[in-house]
Design a protein around this motif. Structure first.
Motif, PDB file in Angstrom:
ATOM      1  N   GLY A 141      -3.232   1.747 -11.444  1.00 60.93           N
ATOM      2  CA  GLY A 141      -2.787   0.849 -12.505  1.00 60.93           C
ATOM      3  C   GLY A 141      -3.952   0.141 -13.168  1.00 60.93           C
ATOM      4  O   GLY A 141      -3.966  -0.060 -14.388  1.00 60.93           O
ATOM      5  N   LEU A 142      -4.942  -0.244 -12.374  1.00 60.04           N
ATOM      6  CA  LEU A 142      -6.132  -0.892 -12.918  1.00 60.04           C
ATOM      7  C   LEU A 142      -6.866   0.053 -13.863  1.00 60.04           C
ATOM      8  O   LEU A 142      -7.342  -0.350 -14.933  1.00 60.04           O
ATOM      9  N   ALA A 143      -6.951   1.324 -13.496  1.00 57.48           N
ATOM     10  CA  ALA A 143      -7.635   2.303 -14.339  1.00 57.48           C
ATOM     11  C   ALA A 143      -6.908   2.504 -15.658  1.00 57.48           C
ATOM     12  O   ALA A 143      -7.531   2.776 -16.694  1.00 57.48           O
ATOM     13  N   ARG A 144      -5.581   2.380 -15.639  1.00 57.75           N
ATOM     14  CA  ARG A 144      -4.816   2.538 -16.877  1.00 57.75           C
ATOM     15  C   ARG A 144      -4.935   1.319 -17.781  1.00 57.75           C
ATOM     16  O   ARG A 144      -4.692   1.407 -18.985  1.00 57.75           O
ATOM     17  N   GLY A 145      -5.236   0.152 -17.197  1.00 60.02           N
ATOM     18  CA  GLY A 145      -5.355  -1.059 -17.993  1.00 60.02           C
ATOM     19  C   GLY A 145      -4.053  -1.475 -18.634  1.00 60.02           C
ATOM     20  O   GLY A 145      -4.028  -1.920 -19.784  1.00 60.02           O
ATOM     21  N   SER A 146      -2.947  -1.351 -17.891  1.00 62.09           N
ATOM     22  CA  SER A 146      -1.636  -1.591 -18.491  1.00 62.09           C
ATOM     23  C   SER A 146      -0.976  -2.889 -18.052  1.00 62.09           C
ATOM     24  O   SER A 146       0.233  -3.017 -18.066  1.00 62.09           O
ATOM     25  N   GLY A 147      -1.760  -3.867 -17.625  1.00 59.48           N
ATOM     26  CA  GLY A 147      -1.225  -5.206 -17.425  1.00 59.48           C
ATOM     27  C   GLY A 147      -0.786  -5.517 -16.009  1.00 59.48           C
ATOM     28  O   GLY A 147      -0.850  -4.697 -15.089  1.00 59.48           O
ATOM     29  N   SER A 148      -0.301  -6.751 -15.837  1.00 58.59           N
ATOM     30  CA  SER A 148       0.033  -7.259 -14.511  1.00 58.59           C
ATOM     31  C   SER A 148       1.182  -6.503 -13.871  1.00 58.59           C
ATOM     32  O   SER A 148       1.234  -6.363 -12.649  1.00 58.59           O
ATOM     33  N   ARG A 149       2.126  -6.010 -14.675  1.00 58.47           N
ATOM     34  CA  ARG A 149       3.238  -5.277 -14.074  1.00 58.47           C
ATOM     35  C   ARG A 149       2.749  -3.993 -13.421  1.00 58.47           C
ATOM     36  O   ARG A 149       3.212  -3.616 -12.342  1.00 58.47           O
ATOM     37  N   SER A 150       1.821  -3.319 -14.046  1.00 60.96           N
ATOM     38  CA  SER A 150       1.269  -2.111 -13.449  1.00 60.96           C
ATOM     39  C   SER A 150       0.477  -2.446 -12.185  1.00 60.96           C
ATOM     40  O   SER A 150       0.531  -1.716 -11.193  1.00 60.96           O
ATOM     41  N   LEU A 151      -0.250  -3.559 -12.200  1.00 63.97           N
ATOM     42  CA  LEU A 151      -1.023  -3.968 -11.028  1.00 63.97           C
ATOM     43  C   LEU A 151      -0.139  -4.437  -9.882  1.00 63.97           C
ATOM     44  O   LEU A 151      -0.602  -4.566  -8.751  1.00 63.97           O
ATOM     45  N   SER A 152       1.129  -4.716 -10.169  1.00 61.90           N
ATOM     46  CA  SER A 152       2.017  -5.203  -9.119  1.00 61.90           C
ATOM     47  C   SER A 152       2.462  -4.103  -8.166  1.00 61.90           C
ATOM     48  O   SER A 152       3.111  -4.370  -7.160  1.00 61.90           O
ATOM     49  N   GLY A 153       2.124  -2.865  -8.483  1.00 61.81           N
ATOM     50  CA  GLY A 153       2.386  -1.773  -7.556  1.00 61.81           C
ATOM     51  C   GLY A 153       3.859  -1.511  -7.340  1.00 61.81           C
ATOM     52  O   GLY A 153       4.686  -1.647  -8.235  1.00 61.81           O
ATOM     53  N   MET A 154       4.175  -1.112  -6.117  1.00 63.51           N
ATOM     54  CA  MET A 154       5.548  -0.756  -5.763  1.00 63.51           C
ATOM     55  C   MET A 154       6.257  -1.945  -5.136  1.00 63.51           C
ATOM     56  O   MET A 154       5.683  -2.687  -4.347  1.00 63.51           O
ATOM     57  N   ALA A 155       7.526  -2.115  -5.490  1.00 60.10           N
ATOM     58  CA  ALA A 155       8.317  -3.210  -4.944  1.00 60.10           C
ATOM     59  C   ALA A 155       8.817  -2.863  -3.549  1.00 60.10           C
ATOM     60  O   ALA A 155       9.194  -1.724  -3.276  1.00 60.10           O
ATOM     61  N   ALA A 156       8.842  -3.848  -2.675  1.00 59.29           N
ATOM     62  CA  ALA A 156       9.407  -3.632  -1.343  1.00 59.29           C
ATOM     63  C   ALA A 156      10.889  -3.305  -1.439  1.00 59.29           C
ATOM     64  O   ALA A 156      11.436  -2.557  -0.622  1.00 59.29           O
ATOM     65  N   CYS A 157      11.529  -3.853  -2.451  1.00 58.67           N
ATOM     66  CA  CYS A 157      12.951  -3.598  -2.671  1.00 58.67           C
ATOM     67  C   CYS A 157      13.177  -3.479  -4.165  1.00 58.67           C
ATOM     68  O   CYS A 157      12.842  -4.395  -4.926  1.00 58.67           O
ATOM     69  N   SER A 158      13.728  -2.346  -4.595  1.00 60.32           N
ATOM     70  CA  SER A 158      13.995  -2.121  -6.006  1.00 60.32           C
ATOM     71  C   SER A 158      15.347  -1.442  -6.127  1.00 60.32           C
ATOM     72  O   SER A 158      15.471  -0.235  -5.941  1.00 60.32           O
ATOM     73  N   GLY A 159      16.387  -2.236  -6.393  1.00 55.93           N
ATOM     74  CA  GLY A 159      17.730  -1.687  -6.393  1.00 55.93           C
ATOM     75  C   GLY A 159      18.103  -1.240  -4.994  1.00 55.93           C
ATOM     76  O   GLY A 159      17.957  -1.985  -4.022  1.00 55.93           O
TER      77      GLY A 159
END
Length: 407
Positions: A141-159
């Motif tokens: 995500g850092l390499a893409r430079g697409s903001g804090s949401r991309s840097l937040s990685g994977m959620a422990a719980c998503s739906g």
């Protein structure tokens, strides 16, 4: 290393602690060491739950490698021997699609997992991503430079998707694999043609060697901090967008330049929420889940906004703004956003509002990049009489009479 099997079992128990008695969960298992270790731990927890938990599994064959169908059947057999029930095997053809082999396989996999959970009435699907996977995701995500949401990685719980092992190193998870279980090693994990494989085998080892141990843990902490920030900013943007697109309650509310009650203060005051606000209608990120470099969509909860005038909305997706009209072609015609109200917002919130407005008007979230949003922002903060900004989906953002419109 202590007792790895206890660490993995404890992580599974913690991840499932909120489920009501009698719930069914499925473990997504590829036959690899991480998912097999998770499956074994989940089976152990279920057998000792006195009937409070039923644990099954789902194996997805993407059809991308020779012998993949046989491997999926072998993994399913091993899962049955662990005591998991039901065990579902799904065979797919992920070789076709617009997003390349990795992207197509990821999208097909999550669709299959959701469908399998629905068929058996499972409350959750468990994924075997580890702390190391999270660190890799943050670097990509850092390499893409697409903001804090991309840097937040994977959620422990998503739906319905849960990742119990995000707090454990890969070495711990693999050390917990019971004796007698033979894991399959995906050759793609070693193939330098894939960005994630390069990060795993080249980039992270160099960082650890040059900066010292603990880099993976630090990246995982960064993901947690970035997620909290992104959640707060997405909530503020959603609140601001709702205020700015609401039907006027009084004559003064519709006057250009008049901020009813202060959009910025209202948005920031009403955005106190917690939990993951990632778009549930989009494919969750994960290993192999990075879009091509240079594309950098600024993913956020705004991506869940349904285009105004759409016939249906995905479950959990935000509905069209109350003041939105619909053209004869079925595309959105938003009432326009007050430029003065937009300018009063902090940039991080304003850019999210602009993205949300563009998506609500029909711009595809996966094609709308940070560069597009930045260009639209110049109509607010760098106004010089520009003609407008072209956006994906055949849209154009224009400023007229103190309002920003997406048509």
């Amino acid at each position: 290393m202590g007792h790895p099997h206890l660490d993995v079992r404890r992580a599974v128990r913690t991840a499932l602690a909120d489920l009501p008695g009698g719930s069914t969960v499925l473990v997504a298992c590829s036959g690899g060491a991480d998912s097999l270790s998770l499956a074994a731990a989940t089976a152990w927890v279920a057998t000792r739950s006195s009937g409070a938990l039923r644990a099954g599994a789902v194996c997805v064959d993407h059809g991308l490698q020779d012998g993949s169908a046989a491997r999926a059947r072998a993994a399913a057999s091993a899962l049955v021997q662990l005591g998991l029930d039901p065990v579902v095997t799904v065979h797919l053809d992920a070789s076709r699609g617009p997003d390349g082999p990795e992207g197509n396989a990821r999208a097909a996999r999550y669709t299959a997992l959701t469908a399998a959970a629905s068929r058996v009435g499972a409350s959750a699907v468990l994924l075997g991503h580890t702390l190391d996977d999270q660190a890799e995701t943050v670097l990509l995500g850092l390499a893409r430079g697409s903001g804090s949401r991309s840097l937040s990685g994977m959620a422990a719980c998503s739906g319905s998707l849960r990742r119990p092992l995000l707090g454990l190193r890969r070495s711990v998870v693999r050390a917990a694999l019971p004796a007698g279980l033979v894991a399959w090693e995906d050759p793609h994990n070693e193939d330098a043609a894939y960005a994630r494989a390069r990060v795993r085998h080249r980039v992270l080892p160099v960082l650890e060697a040059e900066l010292g141990p603990g880099v993976a843990e630090a990246l995982a902490r960064t993901a947690a901090l970035a997620r909290a920030d992104a959640d707060a900013l997405d909530a503020a943007a959603a609140a601001a967008f709702a205020v700015m697109t609401a039907p006027p309650a009084s004559p003064s509310a519709s006057m250009p330049g008049v901020v009813p009650g202060g959009v910025a203060s209202k948005a920031l005051a009403s955005s106190g929420s917690s939990g993951d606000r990632r778009d549930r209608t989009q494919t969750p990120p994960g290993p192999g889940g990075a879009p091509p470099y240079g594309r950098a969509p600024t993913t956020s909860a705004d991506d869940a906004v349904a285009p105004a005038g759409a016939a249906t909305s995905p479950p959990g997706a935000a509905t069209s703004p109350p003041g939105a009209a619909t053209s004869s072609a079925g595309t959105a015609t938003l009432p326009g956003l007050d430029v003065g109200e937009l300018a009063a917002l902090p940039q991080a919130v304003r850019w999210r509002v602009l993205r949300r407005a563009a998506i609500a008007a029909g711009s595809p979230p996966t094609d709308l990049t940070a560069a597009h949003v930045a260009a639209v922002d110049t109509l607010v903060t760098g106004w010089r009489g520009q003609a407008g900004i072209d956006l994906p989906g055949g849209l154009r953002a224009t400023r007229r009479d103190g309002r920003l419109r997406f048509t």
